[in-house]
Design a protein around this motif. Structure first.
Motif, PDB file in Angstrom:
ATOM      1  N   GLY A  55       0.794  -1.230   0.000  1.00  0.00           N
ATOM      2  CA  GLY A  55       0.000   0.000   0.000  1.00  0.00           C
ATOM      3  C   GLY A  55       0.821   1.272   0.000  1.00  0.00           C
ATOM      4  O   GLY A  55       0.321   2.322  -0.350  1.00  0.00           O
ATOM      5  N   LEU A  60       3.766   0.275  -4.234  1.00  0.00           N
ATOM      6  CA  LEU A  60       3.006   0.617  -5.440  1.00  0.00           C
ATOM      7  C   LEU A  60       3.931   0.772  -6.639  1.00  0.00           C
ATOM      8  O   LEU A  60       3.592   0.365  -7.754  1.00  0.00           O
ATOM      9  CB  LEU A  60       2.204   1.900  -5.216  1.00  0.00           C
ATOM     10  CG  LEU A  60       1.098   1.788  -4.160  1.00  0.00           C
ATOM     11  CD1 LEU A  60       0.435   3.136  -3.944  1.00  0.00           C
ATOM     12  CD2 LEU A  60       0.060   0.763  -4.584  1.00  0.00           C
ATOM     13  N   ARG A  63       4.719  -2.638  -7.893  1.00  0.00           N
ATOM     14  CA  ARG A  63       3.602  -3.249  -8.616  1.00  0.00           C
ATOM     15  C   ARG A  63       3.416  -2.613  -9.987  1.00  0.00           C
ATOM     16  O   ARG A  63       3.086  -3.285 -10.962  1.00  0.00           O
ATOM     17  CB  ARG A  63       2.318  -3.136  -7.789  1.00  0.00           C
ATOM     18  CG  ARG A  63       2.349  -4.061  -6.586  1.00  0.00           C
ATOM     19  CD  ARG A  63       1.150  -3.907  -5.680  1.00  0.00           C
ATOM     20  NE  ARG A  63       1.446  -4.475  -4.364  1.00  0.00           N
ATOM     21  CZ  ARG A  63       1.295  -5.760  -4.058  1.00  0.00           C
ATOM     22  NH1 ARG A  63       0.842  -6.607  -4.952  1.00  0.00           N
ATOM     23  NH2 ARG A  63       1.603  -6.198  -2.858  1.00  0.00           N
ATOM     24  N   PRO A 222      -2.302  16.082  -1.991  1.00  0.00           N
ATOM     25  CA  PRO A 222      -3.746  16.320  -1.851  1.00  0.00           C
ATOM     26  C   PRO A 222      -4.068  17.323  -0.745  1.00  0.00           C
ATOM     27  O   PRO A 222      -4.982  18.130  -0.887  1.00  0.00           O
ATOM     28  CB  PRO A 222      -4.312  14.939  -1.499  1.00  0.00           C
ATOM     29  CG  PRO A 222      -3.268  13.968  -1.855  1.00  0.00           C
ATOM     30  CD  PRO A 222      -1.957  14.674  -1.824  1.00  0.00           C
ATOM     31  N   GLN A 223      -3.304  17.265   0.343  1.00  0.00           N
ATOM     32  CA  GLN A 223      -3.559  18.167   1.470  1.00  0.00           C
ATOM     33  C   GLN A 223      -3.133  19.591   1.124  1.00  0.00           C
ATOM     34  O   GLN A 223      -3.760  20.553   1.557  1.00  0.00           O
ATOM     35  CB  GLN A 223      -2.820  17.687   2.722  1.00  0.00           C
ATOM     36  CG  GLN A 223      -3.039  16.231   3.074  1.00  0.00           C
ATOM     37  CD  GLN A 223      -4.461  15.930   3.522  1.00  0.00           C
ATOM     38  OE1 GLN A 223      -5.219  16.826   3.861  1.00  0.00           O
ATOM     39  NE2 GLN A 223      -4.842  14.658   3.496  1.00  0.00           N
ATOM     40  N   GLN A 297       1.200  10.602 -11.453  1.00  0.00           N
ATOM     41  CA  GLN A 297       0.184  10.697 -10.417  1.00  0.00           C
ATOM     42  C   GLN A 297       0.792  10.713  -9.031  1.00  0.00           C
ATOM     43  O   GLN A 297       0.300  11.398  -8.127  1.00  0.00           O
ATOM     44  CB  GLN A 297      -0.772   9.512 -10.584  1.00  0.00           C
ATOM     45  CG  GLN A 297      -2.035   9.655  -9.778  1.00  0.00           C
ATOM     46  CD  GLN A 297      -2.459   8.325  -9.233  1.00  0.00           C
ATOM     47  OE1 GLN A 297      -2.081   7.262  -9.749  1.00  0.00           O
ATOM     48  NE2 GLN A 297      -3.246   8.350  -8.174  1.00  0.00           N
ATOM     49  N   ARG A 298       1.858   9.957  -8.830  1.00  0.00           N
ATOM     50  CA  ARG A 298       2.515   9.920  -7.518  1.00  0.00           C
ATOM     51  C   ARG A 298       3.593  10.980  -7.385  1.00  0.00           C
ATOM     52  O   ARG A 298       4.350  10.993  -6.426  1.00  0.00           O
ATOM     53  CB  ARG A 298       3.135   8.532  -7.272  1.00  0.00           C
ATOM     54  CG  ARG A 298       2.131   7.433  -7.032  1.00  0.00           C
ATOM     55  CD  ARG A 298       1.202   7.755  -5.896  1.00  0.00           C
ATOM     56  NE  ARG A 298       1.824   7.588  -4.581  1.00  0.00           N
ATOM     57  CZ  ARG A 298       1.367   8.179  -3.482  1.00  0.00           C
ATOM     58  NH1 ARG A 298       0.355   8.998  -3.548  1.00  0.00           N
ATOM     59  NH2 ARG A 298       1.942   7.966  -2.330  1.00  0.00           N
TER      60      ARG A 298
ATOM     61  N   LEU B  46      -4.821  -7.047  -5.060  1.00  0.00           N
ATOM     62  CA  LEU B  46      -4.603  -5.759  -5.736  1.00  0.00           C
ATOM     63  C   LEU B  46      -4.506  -5.868  -7.255  1.00  0.00           C
ATOM     64  O   LEU B  46      -5.147  -5.099  -7.967  1.00  0.00           O
ATOM     65  CB  LEU B  46      -3.344  -5.073  -5.186  1.00  0.00           C
ATOM     66  CG  LEU B  46      -3.528  -4.158  -3.978  1.00  0.00           C
ATOM     67  CD1 LEU B  46      -2.225  -3.455  -3.647  1.00  0.00           C
ATOM     68  CD2 LEU B  46      -4.608  -3.122  -4.237  1.00  0.00           C
ATOM     69  N   ALA B 327      -4.558   1.247   4.713  1.00  0.00           N
ATOM     70  CA  ALA B 327      -3.395   1.652   3.929  1.00  0.00           C
ATOM     71  C   ALA B 327      -3.378   0.931   2.585  1.00  0.00           C
ATOM     72  O   ALA B 327      -3.044   1.522   1.556  1.00  0.00           O
ATOM     73  CB  ALA B 327      -2.108   1.375   4.691  1.00  0.00           C
ATOM     74  N   VAL B 328      -3.769  -0.345   2.599  1.00  0.00           N
ATOM     75  CA  VAL B 328      -3.776  -1.092   1.347  1.00  0.00           C
ATOM     76  C   VAL B 328      -4.924  -0.610   0.450  1.00  0.00           C
ATOM     77  O   VAL B 328      -4.762  -0.491  -0.762  1.00  0.00           O
ATOM     78  CB  VAL B 328      -3.878  -2.610   1.603  1.00  0.00           C
ATOM     79  CG1 VAL B 328      -3.687  -3.365   0.313  1.00  0.00           C
ATOM     80  CG2 VAL B 328      -2.836  -3.052   2.605  1.00  0.00           C
ATOM     81  N   GLY B 331      -3.809   2.397  -1.170  1.00  0.00           N
ATOM     82  CA  GLY B 331      -2.966   2.049  -2.312  1.00  0.00           C
ATOM     83  C   GLY B 331      -3.798   1.644  -3.515  1.00  0.00           C
ATOM     84  O   GLY B 331      -3.491   2.023  -4.647  1.00  0.00           O
ATOM     85  N   THR B 339      -6.847   9.860  -6.033  1.00  0.00           N
ATOM     86  CA  THR B 339      -6.041  10.198  -4.869  1.00  0.00           C
ATOM     87  C   THR B 339      -6.958  10.526  -3.710  1.00  0.00           C
ATOM     88  O   THR B 339      -7.691  11.503  -3.753  1.00  0.00           O
ATOM     89  CB  THR B 339      -5.135  11.399  -5.168  1.00  0.00           C
ATOM     90  OG1 THR B 339      -4.462  11.140  -6.391  1.00  0.00           O
ATOM     91  CG2 THR B 339      -4.128  11.598  -4.069  1.00  0.00           C
ATOM     92  N   GLY B 341      -8.160  12.123  -0.494  1.00  0.00           N
ATOM     93  CA  GLY B 341      -7.756  13.352   0.176  1.00  0.00           C
ATOM     94  C   GLY B 341      -8.991  14.099   0.591  1.00  0.00           C
ATOM     95  O   GLY B 341     -10.114  13.604   0.394  1.00  0.00           O
ATOM     96  N   PRO B 342      -8.794  15.275   1.146  1.00  0.00           N
ATOM     97  CA  PRO B 342      -9.949  16.033   1.626  1.00  0.00           C
ATOM     98  C   PRO B 342     -10.966  16.342   0.525  1.00  0.00           C
ATOM     99  O   PRO B 342     -12.116  16.633   0.805  1.00  0.00           O
ATOM    100  CB  PRO B 342      -9.331  17.324   2.158  1.00  0.00           C
ATOM    101  CG  PRO B 342      -7.888  17.073   2.274  1.00  0.00           C
ATOM    102  CD  PRO B 342      -7.535  15.965   1.356  1.00  0.00           C
ATOM    103  N   GLN B 343     -10.495  16.292  -0.733  1.00  0.00           N
ATOM    104  CA  GLN B 343     -11.410  16.681  -1.809  1.00  0.00           C
ATOM    105  C   GLN B 343     -12.115  15.507  -2.476  1.00  0.00           C
ATOM    106  O   GLN B 343     -12.808  15.682  -3.474  1.00  0.00           O
ATOM    107  CB  GLN B 343     -10.636  17.489  -2.860  1.00  0.00           C
ATOM    108  CG  GLN B 343     -10.279  18.854  -2.324  1.00  0.00           C
ATOM    109  CD  GLN B 343      -9.175  19.516  -3.119  1.00  0.00           C
ATOM    110  OE1 GLN B 343      -8.199  18.879  -3.499  1.00  0.00           O
ATOM    111  NE2 GLN B 343      -9.323  20.798  -3.373  1.00  0.00           N
TER     112      GLN B 343
END
Lengths: 335, 501
Positions: A55, A60, A63, A222-223, A297-298, B46, B327-328, B331, B339, B341-343
């Motif tokens: 995760g 990631l 993967r 994102p934050q 994206q990351r 996954l 957490a997974v 991912g 993503t 997040g707050p949004q």
């Protein structure tokens, strides 16, 4: 019921005997092929060890790369998580694995050039004990401030002239090193508060438990976008394209380039042809649209260099950090 | 309100319903297999989620997560094998009931409690998620320190057996929590130069060993010594009086679970423990607890399911994973190009509400599945121990291996199995040990973080409103029994003197 069972058992026995007879023949064949050349690589699925929990960024990345690389090799590349000691557990397992290219590891740079600053010499992992297949990408750190702190720039912290608390993602991590170096250069009285990974550290900044923290870009983004935390500087060597409007620490006047880097590594002694074949496979993966999208994206910066170049980068980093840590008398174990 | 309804439209799409069903079925199976946890399962799955839509994928993964909470109860009750820290408390009364031939009652109550807890938590989540999410952020290291202290205090009071033995076991648990590389100074502690111990011990091998293997070794021995009376398994469903007795526990457990579940890290464990402690304290007959009280199952089971649901709040509304499984799932969202997040709620409302609303369906599916399955699972107890024991041991060892893919962990299970056997022989309950172990690491790291933040001044705990309140609560819980005895003797004394006169 009983008779049917017996029949099954008999067929099973026959099958076992047949297999036993066939086995020596098989073994001989494999041996012949092996002695001819290495073109038979890979002859079975490849294991890609990951020393971190599933995760996370490292997992990631593994993967994302494993799938297209496996497609090129025409074999499955299976990601196996062996978490522990920032990857040292997996690295130890890799060192003991057969050097035939069927066991690889996604190695994190911090294990090679930051952890050695925090742990005793005999525990430190030396990247030169492995065969580097290819570099993958770099992950930058950004210094973020809690809105409660009111900090907008590093200068604000210096001007505040008070003792601050900074969150780190753990002792002996890039997050810890980057801030320890920054605050000792800026002569700010600062206390490190180690958390257990990126998410808890981020939570602490969001809740204003600590004033600032150094967090990987992808995790903080994102934050930042939502305006929940304020980015101050990145610890990149040059401004990452993803955060072009935020100065680097070097631009702000501090010599602290700290990055997380990732690479694919094989056991020492893996034949050159096999390493080359793997490098080609990962090269194909780098061209894969999905893999590229993953990097974007990351917020990862590709660092798809050859093994020799990567070794140079990492051993260089270790030397630089060791010198800086000595110069500013930073104790990476504890504070 | 319309995005909420759109969410339902997403859920009732046949593919989503199907994947929801697949998720909860897998989850239940995973829960039943001791050791194999939802985090490991989701990690394995996954790659499969890559080919399907983000909403569908997350609906399935969420199903695995809360489905496992249902399944975990089954082994806790039948085999005395808690698969997760949050179902350790269920073992106390669940296994006692199974021993009395009332496994069906225990599992039935647990299923109903889980359903109610889960469903109430989803409703609460839909209504207040954005409001309470910020609450999680107010919990810093000092607050966690106080919660962990409170939890450890509860451990000693809830367990059966003698108080002294419970305290000894809890102390051993706290000591075990110190194993591993110190997270603040990187000093090695009790690692014996082994890298496998560098990150400390894991909950799973300890629980699997102490409860599962220890119990099996013990029963093997007793079987040789005396004729083992075959456990009678009456397929009894909870009676009306059982339900009436546990309804209050279910309600309170749901609230406690929801509130504590929001907190990242250790929420579900604390919730099940606190819910149990509250019931035991409220009960007019606390001595029944540990010997098969239905409230003793209803409360923690409702609480851990409510907590499982509310642990989605930090993930979905703040983008912060609260535990390993989250957490997974985090991912998985990233792989899907979303993503968290707050949004997330504003940018992907169909995902947010689709996942949230799928949990209603998932909980109903789980309840429906539980009805025939309870009858099926209780038959496990009819299997001869000579057959059941080796199979359980094998599954346990495989389960322990899958957590970290580590052979070392298998060795740990065996070690703790022997310890568990010895403890049982000497009359120690492994419950306090395991729970103190889980809370011990939380206590140590939070306390040290707090002291760093307070610059070494312990008075800092009292200057923060939440940690201050928790400290007062801690004192109340610690001193109340003592105060009560003093009060009782005082009120009793005059009467006695009157009688004597």
């Amino acid at each position: 019921m009983h008779t049917r069972l017996r029949v099954h058992r008999r067929t099973a026995t026959v099958a076992v005997i047949a297999a036993v007879i066939a086995l020596p023949g098989c073994g001989g064949n494999v041996g012949d092929e092996g002695s001819k050349d290495q073109t038979s690589f890979p002859d079975r699925a490849i294991t890609l060890l990951v020393g971190q929990d599933p995760g996370g960024s490292t997992d990631l990345t593994a993967r994302a790369a494993a799938k297209p690389a496996g497609a090129d090799l025409d074999e499955t590349v299976t990601v196996v998580n062996k978490p522990g000691a920032n990857g040292a557990v997996a690295a130890k397992e890799l060192a003991g694995a057969k050097a035939d290219g069927h066991t690889l590891m996604l190695f994190v740079g911090s294990l090679a050039y930051i952890t050695p600053l925090a742990v005793s010499a005999d525990e430190a992992v030396d990247i030169n004990d492995y065969e580097v297949v290819t570099g993958l990408s770099q992950d930058d750190y950004v210094l973020v401030a809690s809105p409660k702190s009111g900090f907008k720039t590093v200068k604000d912290i210096v001007d505040a002239d008070r003792s601050i608390k900074y969150g780190t993602t753990g002792v002996g991590t890039g997050s810890h090193l980057s801030q320890a170096l920054l605050f000792s250069q800026a002569k700010v009285k600062a206390t490190a508060v180690p958390f257990d990974g990126g998410a808890p550290t981020l939570t602490a900044v969001l809740g204003g438990q600590v004033d600032v923290a150094s967090i990987q870009l992808g995790e903080a983004q994102p934050q930042i976008k939502a305006g929940k935390i304020t980015p101050l500087v990145t610890f990149a060597e040059k401004r990452p394209t993803y955060m072009a409007d935020i100065p680097t620490a070097v631009e702000a006047g501090y010599d602290v380039p700290v990055q997380q880097s990732r690479a694919v590594v094989a056991p020492k002694g893996t034949p050159k042809e096999v390493v080359d074949r793997l490098r080609t496979a990962f090269g194909k993966a780098f061209e894969d649209k999905k893999y590229q999208d993953f990097n974007t994206q990351r917020l990862l910066t590709p660092n798809e260099v050859e093994g020799a170049e990567l070794l140079k980068q990492w051993t260089g980093s270790l030397k630089t950090y060791r010198a800086l840590v000595d110069k500013y008398r930073i104790d990476m174990s504890g504070n | 309100m319309s995005p909420v309804l759109d969410g339902f439209a997403v859920v009732v799409e046949p593919t989503n319903l199907l994947y929801c069903l697949v998720g909860v079925v897998i989850g239940m199976l995973v829960g039943v297999l001791p050791g194999l946890g939802p985090a490991a399962t989701i990690a394995i799955l996954l790659p499969i989620t890559l080919g399907i839509e983000p909403v569908t994928a997350i609906i399935m993964l969420a199903g695995i997560f809360y489905g496992a909470q249902y399944g975990g109860t089954i082994t806790s009750v039948l085999l005395r094998l808690p698969g997760e820290a949050s179902s350790v408390v269920t073992v106390f009364d669940g296994h006692a009931l199974a021993r009395q031939g009332k496994a069906g009652t225990a599992l039935g109550i647990a299923a109903i409690g889980s359903f109610v807890g889960g469903t109430l938590a989803i409703i609460a989540l839909s209504v207040v998620a954005p409001l309470v999410a910020e609450f999680a952020l107010d919990f810093g290291p000092p607050e966690y320190t106080m919660l962990a202290l409170l939890g450890i205090l509860l451990v000693a009071t809830v367990s059966g057996g003698g108080m002294l033995k419970a305290l000894i076991a809890a102390a051993v648990g706290l000591l075990l929590a110190t194993v591993g590389r110190d997270g603040f100074t990187s000093a090695e502690r009790f690692t014996f130069d082994s890298l496998s111990l560098a990150d400390g011990l894991d909950f799973v091998p300890i629980a699997m060993g102490l409860f599962g293997l220890g119990e099996i070794l013990y029963t093997l021995e007793t079987r040789h010594r005396a004729a083992h009376s075959p456990t009678t398994v009456a397929n009894v469903w909870p009676s009306r009086s059982d339900l009436r007795q546990s309804s209050g526990a279910i309600g309170r457990g749901g609230v406690i679970g929801f509130v504590l579940g929001i907190l990242p890290g250790g929420g579900a464990v604390l919730a099940s423990l606190a819910a149990y402690a509250v019931e035991k304290r409220r009960s007019r007959t606390p001595e029944r607890f540990g010997h098969g009280a239905v409230e003793g199952i209803a409360a923690p089971e409702t609480a851990n399911n409510a907590a499982a649901t509310s642990s989605f709040i930090p993930l979905l509304s703040l983008g912060l994973p609260a535990n390993a499984t989250m957490a997974v799932i985090f991912g998985a969202l990233l792989i899907q190009g979303v993503t968290p997040g707050p949004q997330l709620v504003t940018e992907n409302p169909e995902l947010f509400w689709g996942v949230v609303n799928s949990m209603y369906i998932g909980n109903i599916l789980l309840l429906i599945m539980s009805i025939p399955l309870v009858g099926l699972f209780v038959r496990i107890l009819r299997v001869r121990p000579t057959i059941l024991a080796p199979i359980t041991v094998l599954i346990t060892l495989i389960g322990a291996y899958t957590v970290n893919n580590s052979v070392f962990d298998i060795g740990l299970v065996v070690f703790f199995g022997v310890l568990g056997y010895l403890m049982k022989k000497l009359g120690f309950d492994p419950g306090p040990l395991v729970l103190a172990f889980v809370l011990g690491s939380l206590l140590e790291s939070s306390l040290r973080r707090s002291l760093l933040l307070f610059e070494g001044d312990p008075g800092g705990f009292l200057t923060r409103p939440i940690s201050g309140t928790l400290f007062v609560l801690f004192l109340a819980v610690a001193l109340l029994p003592a105060a009560r005895t003093v009060w009782r003797t005082r009120t009793a004394d005059p009467r006695r003197s009157e009688e004597s006169v």
